[in-house]
Scaffold this active site. Structure first.
Site, mmCIF file in Angstrom:
data_model
loop_
_atom_site.group_PDB
_atom_site.id
_atom_site.type_symbol
_atom_site.label_atom_id
_atom_site.label_comp_id
_atom_site.label_asym_id
_atom_site.label_seq_id
_atom_site.Cartn_x
_atom_site.Cartn_y
_atom_site.Cartn_z
ATOM 1 C CE1 TYR A 66 -3.411 2.843 0.690
ATOM 2 C CE2 TYR A 66 -1.892 3.506 2.427
ATOM 3 C CZ TYR A 66 -2.979 3.778 1.616
ATOM 4 O OH TYR A 66 -3.623 4.979 1.715
ATOM 5 C CG HIS A 102 -3.685 13.958 -0.760
ATOM 6 N ND1 HIS A 102 -4.058 13.397 -1.961
ATOM 7 C CD2 HIS A 102 -3.881 12.979 0.173
ATOM 8 C CE1 HIS A 102 -4.469 12.161 -1.762
ATOM 9 N NE2 HIS A 102 -4.369 11.873 -0.474
ATOM 10 C CG ASN A 125 0.028 8.728 6.405
ATOM 11 O OD1 ASN A 125 0.095 7.519 6.293
ATOM 12 N ND2 ASN A 125 -1.068 9.323 6.788
ATOM 13 C CE1 TYR A 161 -18.014 29.801 48.330
ATOM 14 C CE2 TYR A 161 -19.065 28.862 46.400
ATOM 15 C CZ TYR A 161 -19.001 29.012 47.771
ATOM 16 O OH TYR A 161 -19.904 28.373 48.565
ATOM 17 N NE ARG A 197 -14.250 31.210 51.017
ATOM 18 C CZ ARG A 197 -15.482 30.785 51.320
ATOM 19 N NH1 ARG A 197 -15.640 29.580 51.838
ATOM 20 N NH2 ARG A 197 -16.534 31.537 51.107
ATOM 21 C CG PHE A 227 -3.117 7.219 9.919
ATOM 22 C CD1 PHE A 227 -4.477 7.395 10.140
ATOM 23 C CD2 PHE A 227 -2.695 6.049 9.326
ATOM 24 C CE1 PHE A 227 -5.396 6.424 9.782
ATOM 25 C CE2 PHE A 227 -3.607 5.070 8.954
ATOM 26 C CZ PHE A 227 -4.965 5.255 9.178
ATOM 27 C CD GLU A 267 -8.688 8.420 4.526
ATOM 28 O OE1 GLU A 267 -9.143 9.576 4.623
ATOM 29 O OE2 GLU A 267 -7.729 8.131 3.800
#
Length: 660
Positions: free
Chosen positions: A164, A194, A307, A395, A398, A444, A529
């Site tokens: 791959y 990409h 990647n 508060y 404190r 990844f 994905e």
């Protein structure tokens, strides 16, 4: 022969200069001539002579005199821009200098190096690399691992094994086998296709962090990149050749594909690139100007560059470092506010925190004691209300150890996640040289940093939420016993009225930003994905939340110092007086209304640069040395946000005697 890179109406042109006595005007005309030559309609000009223009440097945008010689006015390979008179700049035009680049006016190429091995980088190291404080080199061990990993890839290609991303397509195309003759083109196509991000480009500092972190991951030796290519990437980093990387487009699995592809695109000489020398220009010209060649991708190398989770994690490292800085300083600012509001230190007694021994809570209480302990640092303000009839504080004062404390613990948790992530191999497939094989997995996936950064935003936000309530107490005369909105002649002057509104607006905005992005997932890549982390947005919004926290605390710091003015001639403790003096070195007292935004920005800058911490830290650490028993020294690996150890020494202050 000198050569200059000239920008004309969106095009970059390389113009050689045979005669150094030629003028800047000649350079402009020659650039326009070359521009017209490349246009079918001559770019809309009838002739070069009719074009009226001026020329400015790309770096700094300084105008150049057309009658000066290029030899006198320019350096070899300098980048300039021809601006045609009458042209209206497109709102989409990429400026010659990115937002915030004025900080780079002081840039000097560093002389020191950090050696990367993929295993020992710290979040602080990465931030310093982003600031341009260091160059990078690989350790000999890292170089050996990279070579061994590459040998596995070369064998796969030679034997035409189906693996791959090396000899197949990507995502849905994982079953499509690519012939050897097209394996290099496969990697280039991957990077180009990409590179689909949108939005503003990352700043130079963040681009440097991203590039440095990718180098660190590649140095681990599980990516299959060649040592030659990795050295080219390092050379680009070392001269700050930084690709144009849009901040939006990653879903955080399979890694940060879009931003890392833009990073790789610039390195192969395509798209835009920035350097301190050139400003924005075409990547090939920027690389050439620094004596570098575009990278020629070999099989697997495009995938090796894009990647991983480095976008999420590099921004996350900046976020966690800034969060730690503002958390430390929040304790100092809150202590100053407590002084101005004439509060008690009884709530910070060691015995209280010993019976609820959270590490962050104990450290915050300790810091309050170190700044307010009347035995160490007498305070005239505290002495003035020693016998008042008040029993306990609100508060927001404190409960600072409990509220600020969990923020400290949150930051420590997230920092641990980030430190692991920046030293992790996040590729797919992974190349295991010792086994001589590649294995597909899911390293990844950005869920770890995504979840951690959502948690960080939620935790750090609380510093602003409680700070805004303290600002309200400072500004409200019924709660503070000070003039309304901390100004004289109220009505004529509005004082801190709208500064408090700004703090409230930022806190409200943070509430929306704290919605976790990592609870979302959208299936992508044709359901290949099918679960993603959305970590890119988690990182970006965490940074925005932290910036808002810094700004709210800057307003509280200004308000507390202004409150001091109304308590004079009384003085607070020595460390807090030093903090007051620091603020007054950049912001004068508020005697009457004036333009307030610059004051807020000046105080914000003090916090970003950690100046408030630098002033108070010596007093805090001196107190620590004197109050931690010698039999229980602080461990060097103690709590990362302040060498935290439980302090069981006496910590009783006697403000508000009638509490006893």
């Amino acid at each position: 022969m000198p050569r200059y890179t000239v920008h004309v109406r969106g095009e970059w042109l390389a113009v050689p200069c045979l005669n150094c006595t030629n003028t800047i005007g000649w350079l402009g005309r020659e650039a326009v001539r070359r521009y017209m030559k490349n246009k079918p309609d001559n770019g809309g000009f009838a002739s070069v002579e009719e074009v009226k223009f001026y020329i400015r440097r790309c770096k700094g945008l300084g105008l150049l005199d057309l009658d000066d010689t290029v030899e006198d006015a320019l350096e070899d390979n300098e980048f300039v821009e021809v601006v045609v008179e009458g042209d209206i700049m497109s709102p989409d035009f990429i400026p010659s200098q990115p937002e915030g680049v004025h900080l780079y006016s002081k840039y000097r190429e560093p002389e020191q190096y950090i050696s990367l091995d993929g295993n020992s980088l710290t979040t602080e190291d990465l931030v310093n690399l982003g600031k341009g404080l260091y160059k990078i080199k690989l350790t000999p061990e890292a170089e050996a691992k990279v070579k061994q990993s590459r040998e596995v890839i070369e064998r796969i290609v030679k034997e035409q094994t189906v693996v791959y991303g090396i000899t197949t397509g990507f995502g849905k195309f994982a079953r499509t086998v690519i012939p050897n003759s097209k394996l290099r083109q496969l990697q280039v196509n991957l990077v180009r296709s990409h590179s689909a991000g949108v939005g503003k480009p990352l700043s130079p500092e963040r681009s440097r962090m991203l590039l440095a972190l990718r180098i660190n991951v590649l140095a681990k030796g599980y990516s299959g990149i060649s040592l030659e290519t990795l050295q080219q990437v390092i050379e680009a980093f070392n001269v700050s050749c930084l690709p144009y990387i849009p901040e939006k487009g990653t879903v955080g699995a399979s890694g940060d594909l879009a931003p890392l592809s833009h990073l790789a695109l610039g390195l192969i000489g395509e798209g835009k690139m920035w350097s301190p020398k050139s400003g924005w220009a075409d990547a090939k010209y920027v690389l050439e100007a620094h004596g570098l060649r575009p990278i020629t991708l070999k099989p697997k190398e495009g995938l090796a560059l894009i990647n991983g989770t480095q976008m999420i994690t590099s921004l996350g490292c900046e976020a966690v470092e800034r969060a730690g800085a503002i958390a430390r300083q929040a304790d100092i600012i809150a202590a100053l506010t407590l002084e101005v509001l004439k509060g008690t230190t009884r709530a910070f007694d060691t015995d209280i925190h010993a019976v609820r021994p959270h590490r962050g809570q104990a450290e915050v209480a300790f810091r309050f004691r170190s700044l307010l302990d009347s035995d160490h640092h007498p305070s005239e303000i505290a002495e003035s209300h020693r016998f008042c009839d008040r029993v306990q504080d609100a508060y927001t004062m404190r409960c600072c150890p409990q509220v600020h404390g969990v923020v400290n613990d949150t930051i420590a948790f997230v920092k641990d996640i980030m430190t692991t992530e920046i030293n992790s191999a996040t590729d797919n497939p992974m190349v295991f040289a010792e086994r001589a094989e590649t294995i597909s997995g899911g390293n990844f996936h950005g869920e770890y940093p995504a979840k951690a950064l959502d948690y960080l935003a939620i935790g750090v936000h609380e510093l602003a939420a409680i700070s805004e309530r303290r600002i309200e107490r400072l500004c409200n005369p019924s709660l503070s016993e000070l003039p309304a909105f901390l100004v004289t002649e109220g009505g004529l002057n509005s004082g801190f009225m709208i500064a408090h509104c700004t703090a409230a607006a930022l806190v409200s905005e943070n509430k929306a930003l704290c919605h976790p992005s990592s609870v979302d997932s959208l299936s992508t890549s044709a359901a290949t994905e099918d679960h993603v982390s959305m970590g890119g947005w988690a990182a970006r919004k965490a940074l925005r939340v932290i910036e808002h926290v810094e700004q709210v605390l800057a307003i509280e710091l200004l308000a507390a110092c202004q409150g001091i003015e109304f308590l004079r001639p009384l003085r607070t403790t020595t460390p807090l007086e030093k903090v007051y003096d620091l603020v007054r070195s950049v912001v004068r007292p508020w005697m009457k209304d004036r333009f307030m935004a610059p004051d807020i920005e000046a105080a914000h800058r003090l916090l970003v640069e950690q100046k408030v911490w630098e002033v108070a830290k010596p007093y805090i650490e001196k107190y620590r040395r004197e109050h931690i028993p010698e039999s229980r020294p602080v461990s060097p690996t103690a709590f990362s946000l302040g060498s935290l150890e439980m302090d069981t020494s006496v910590g009783h202050d006697h403000r508000h005697q009638n509490e006893l």
